[in-house]
Design a protein around this motif. Structure first.
Motif, PDB file in Angstrom:
ATOM      1  N   PHE A 262       0.547  -1.219  -0.419  1.00 18.12           N
ATOM      2  CA  PHE A 262      -0.209   0.146   0.245  1.00 18.12           C
ATOM      3  C   PHE A 262       0.803   1.356   0.098  1.00 18.12           C
ATOM      4  CE2 PHE A 262      -4.141  -2.029   2.236  1.00 18.12           C
ATOM      5  CZ  PHE A 262      -4.397  -2.517   0.727  1.00 18.12           C
ATOM      6  N   LEU A 263       2.203   0.955   0.980  1.00 16.40           N
ATOM      7  CA  LEU A 263       2.555   2.661   0.631  1.00 16.40           C
ATOM      8  C   LEU A 263       3.388   2.554  -0.417  1.00 16.40           C
ATOM      9  CD1 LEU A 263       4.478   2.176   4.370  1.00 16.40           C
ATOM     10  CD2 LEU A 263       2.538   3.774   3.360  1.00 16.40           C
ATOM     11  N   ILE A 264       3.931   2.011  -0.889  1.00 16.21           N
ATOM     12  CA  ILE A 264       4.891   1.944  -2.580  1.00 16.21           C
ATOM     13  C   ILE A 264       4.159   2.571  -3.307  1.00 16.21           C
ATOM     14  CG2 ILE A 264       5.759   0.464  -4.133  1.00 16.21           C
ATOM     15  CD1 ILE A 264       7.284  -1.139  -1.881  1.00 16.21           C
ATOM     16  N   LEU A 265       2.662   1.494  -3.505  1.00 21.26           N
ATOM     17  CA  LEU A 265       2.024   2.092  -4.543  1.00 21.26           C
ATOM     18  C   LEU A 265       1.011   3.853  -4.019  1.00 21.26           C
ATOM     19  CD1 LEU A 265      -0.212  -1.135  -5.529  1.00 21.26           C
ATOM     20  CD2 LEU A 265       1.892   0.127  -6.341  1.00 21.26           C
ATOM     21  N   ALA A 266       1.182   4.147  -2.906  1.00 17.93           N
ATOM     22  CA  ALA A 266       1.165   5.425  -2.612  1.00 17.93           C
ATOM     23  C   ALA A 266       1.507   6.257  -2.357  1.00 17.93           C
ATOM     24  CB  ALA A 266       0.270   5.231  -0.689  1.00 17.93           C
ATOM     25  N   HIS A 267       3.154   6.278  -3.051  1.00 17.29           N
ATOM     26  CA  HIS A 267       4.404   7.729  -3.230  1.00 17.29           C
ATOM     27  C   HIS A 267       4.902   6.547  -3.260  1.00 17.29           C
ATOM     28  CE1 HIS A 267       2.416   9.182   1.042  1.00 17.29           C
ATOM     29  NE2 HIS A 267       2.436   8.285   1.303  1.00 17.29           N
TER      30      HIS A 267
END
Length: 300
Positions: A262-267
């Motif tokens: 989730f964090l990779i895709l969000a940022h």
């Protein structure tokens, strides 16, 4: 005036409690001898990702970036070189601007995720398994909040001032249902948690996987059944349990992997700026086959 009998008893019982706690802490840490760093390895990719996202060296003064893009379009080599040198400048003013950019891009919940992960480690190495599951639930909720509030600054500031989430009709369920609607996470609705395309009704997508993990960790918060209770009567009972440790670690691996995804895709725009070594450490959260599928999915 006579001193009430309960005062020395309180002191005496506290001394017993403290000695019991100290002995328990030492015994708990000894039950995880070197080189058994397995669970630390589980959490390490998330630590690296959070630290890398919080590194101001990856942030650029947006006004200088706009100028650079304009000069590149015009082919103005002199000013391209000038701006490029300025972008690499680490003077106090540049660092001040970068810190401001970081605050605008990330919510306090990103920092809280680091705190959650540290607390998760502590609970694990102290053999407090129910505490581990509760911390995983907190980690998921802080993750949801970060992903929502990063794109909803008005709701964030309202919640930080005069309102609370209940009055704004915000809840963990609302946050979970919001995730598939985001442009950066929406493609996950067509993927299994092994990053294979959904082929039939029997396949679960990543958001269904997320719901299952949230439900499982929530069981330990409410602890309506004996299986979810700690049932301690003394600190000495914080003992290493191989079966509980193995079962919990499987859940933790899933939650941390989900958080990294989730964090990779969000940022993603910031992740692309990480060096190869950082990226390789972060991707260690995946099993080899899943890592290959994920790298193809995000094209990194």
């Amino acid at each position: 005036m006579k001193v009430p009998y309960k005062v020395p008893k309180i002191k005496h019982d506290f001394a017993l409690y403290r000695r019991d706690l100290e002995n328990s802490l030492q015994a708990s840490l000894k039950s995880h001898p070197s080189p058994q760093h397995t669970f630390f390895k589980v959490t390490y990719p998330l630590f690296v990702l959070l630290e890398s996202l919080s590194n101001s060296d990856y942030f650029v003064d947006p006004s200088q970036q706009i100028l650079l893009n304009e000069y590149l379009e015009q082919g103005d080599k002199k000013n391209i070189a000038k701006i490029a040198r300025k972008l690499m400048n680490k003077d106090e003013q540049s660092q001040f601007i970068k810190r401001g950019v970081l605050k605008n891009q990330f919510t306090p919940y990103l920092k809280e995720l680091y705190s959650d992960t540290l607390l998760l480690l502590n609970n694990y190495y102290l053999n407090h398994y129910r505490g581990c599951y509760i911390t995983l639930r907190c980690l998921l909720e802080d993750l949801y909040r970060h992903l929502y509030y990063k794109d909803h600054p008005q709701e964030f500031w309202a919640m930080m001032t005069d309102f609370d989430e209940h009055s704004l009709s915000l809840s963990p369920r609302f946050f979970r249902e919001y995730l598939p609607r985001t442009s950066f996470l929406q493609p996950l609705s067509r993927m299994t948690h092994q990053f294979k395309p959904i082929k039939g009704d029997e396949d679960k997508n990543i958001f269904q996987w997320n719901d299952e993990l949230y439900s499982k960790t929530s069981s330990y918060v409410h602890a309506s059944k004996l299986a979810y209770m700690s049932r301690f009567s003394s600190n000495a009972e914080f003992a290493f349990n191989p079966d509980e440790s193995e079962q919990f670690t499987k859940t933790a691996v899933n939650v941390i992997t989900l958080s990294v995804v989730f964090l990779i895709l969000a940022h993603f725009e910031y992740v692309l700026k990480f060096n190869d070594y950082e990226t390789s450490l972060i991707l260690e959260t995946f099993e080899p086959k899943v890592k290959h599928n994920f790298r193809q999915f995000v094209n990194i």
